[in-house]
Scaffold this active site. Structure first.
Site, PDB file in Angstrom:
ATOM      1  N   TYR A 122      39.736  13.174  68.109  1.00 23.96           N
ATOM      2  CA  TYR A 122      40.723  13.189  67.462  1.00 23.96           C
ATOM      3  C   TYR A 122      41.284  14.306  65.879  1.00 23.96           C
ATOM      4  O   TYR A 122      42.149  14.605  65.973  1.00 23.96           O
ATOM      5  CB  TYR A 122      40.692  12.398  65.483  1.00 23.96           C
ATOM      6  CG  TYR A 122      41.424  11.613  64.792  1.00 23.96           C
ATOM      7  CD1 TYR A 122      42.071  10.642  65.061  1.00 23.96           C
ATOM      8  CD2 TYR A 122      41.608  12.242  63.398  1.00 23.96           C
ATOM      9  CE1 TYR A 122      43.031   9.643  64.237  1.00 23.96           C
ATOM     10  CE2 TYR A 122      42.596  11.623  62.399  1.00 23.96           C
ATOM     11  CZ  TYR A 122      42.880  10.395  62.877  1.00 23.96           C
ATOM     12  OH  TYR A 122      44.788  10.035  62.138  1.00 23.96           O
ATOM     13  N   LYS A 126      45.077  16.648  65.987  1.00 28.11           N
ATOM     14  CA  LYS A 126      45.522  17.260  64.944  1.00 28.11           C
ATOM     15  C   LYS A 126      45.510  18.206  64.249  1.00 28.11           C
ATOM     16  O   LYS A 126      46.481  18.667  64.362  1.00 28.11           O
ATOM     17  CB  LYS A 126      45.044  15.748  63.699  1.00 28.11           C
ATOM     18  CG  LYS A 126      45.466  14.295  63.455  1.00 28.11           C
ATOM     19  CD  LYS A 126      46.336  13.828  63.223  1.00 28.11           C
ATOM     20  CE  LYS A 126      46.856  12.201  63.483  1.00 28.11           C
ATOM     21  NZ  LYS A 126      47.336  11.922  63.066  1.00 28.11           N
TER      22      LYS A 126
END
Length: 194
Positions: A122, A126
């Site tokens: 994750y 990002k």
């Protein structure tokens, strides 16, 4: 007067941004591409599109700036590849199309801990999106890295809801926020003078 493109207008952050920008007299036109129609407003342009059919040559890309509030979870996306397609590839497509059409400002809601070399998928995704956006040469680039985003959602996110409840319970024993530090999410702002 300013023409702004808002990506992610149907989400938690984007929904708040939509309301604020429609009420702001400095915004002359708000372009909000979505999958489903938004309620009409005199200064709202609402092209219906999605990540798989994003037109690169649409005239509505010609804006002064972009607010990108696109984001999902791996669970909602259905797989790591689908999550990456939304939180990295779709975000980058929006940034590239707007920059090619002349946008000079870009504001992006990322995540605390974003880093292209992060061990967590994750955070790494990002971070990769942030790094690619920064290479596009926006004269003004703002990246906001919030932690947990609490609020009323139109979807069920049990892990976030549990964490929000836990933080409310733990609030009395957590150290107080220093008065000298503003209560805003961490933010990176890369701007060149006009």
């Amino acid at each position: 007067m300013t023409k702004i493109l808002l990506a992610g207008a149907t989400g938690l952050v984007g929904g708040h941004a939509l309301t604020l920008m429609l009420a702001d007299d400095r915004v002359s036109q708000l372009v909000a591409p979505t999958r489903r129609p938004l309620p009409p407003h005199p200064k709202l342009v609402n092209p219906l599109t999605d990540s798989s059919s994003l037109p690169s040559d649409a005239p509505w890309w010609a804006v002064d700036g972009v607010v990108c509030a696109i984001g999902t979870t791996r669970a909602k996306a259905g797989s790591a590849a689908a999550f990456r397609a939304i939180d990295r590839d779709y975000v980058l497509a929006i940034a590239r199309h707007a920059r090619t059409a002349g946008a000079r400002r870009f504001a992006h809601t990322s995540s605390m801990g974003a880093n292209p070399r992060a061990p967590l998928f994750y955070s790494r995704t990002k971070g990769e999106a942030e790094a690619e956006i920064s290479r596009l040469g926006f004269p003004s680039l703002t990246i906001v890295r919030p932690g947990l985003l609490g609020g009323n959602r139109n979807e069920h996110r049990p892990m976030e809801q549990a964490m929000e409840r836990l933080l409310r319970i733990a609030a009395p024993i957590l150290p107080p926020w220093p008065a000298s530090v503003p209560r805003s999410p961490s933010r990176i702002c890369l701007s060149k003078p006009p």
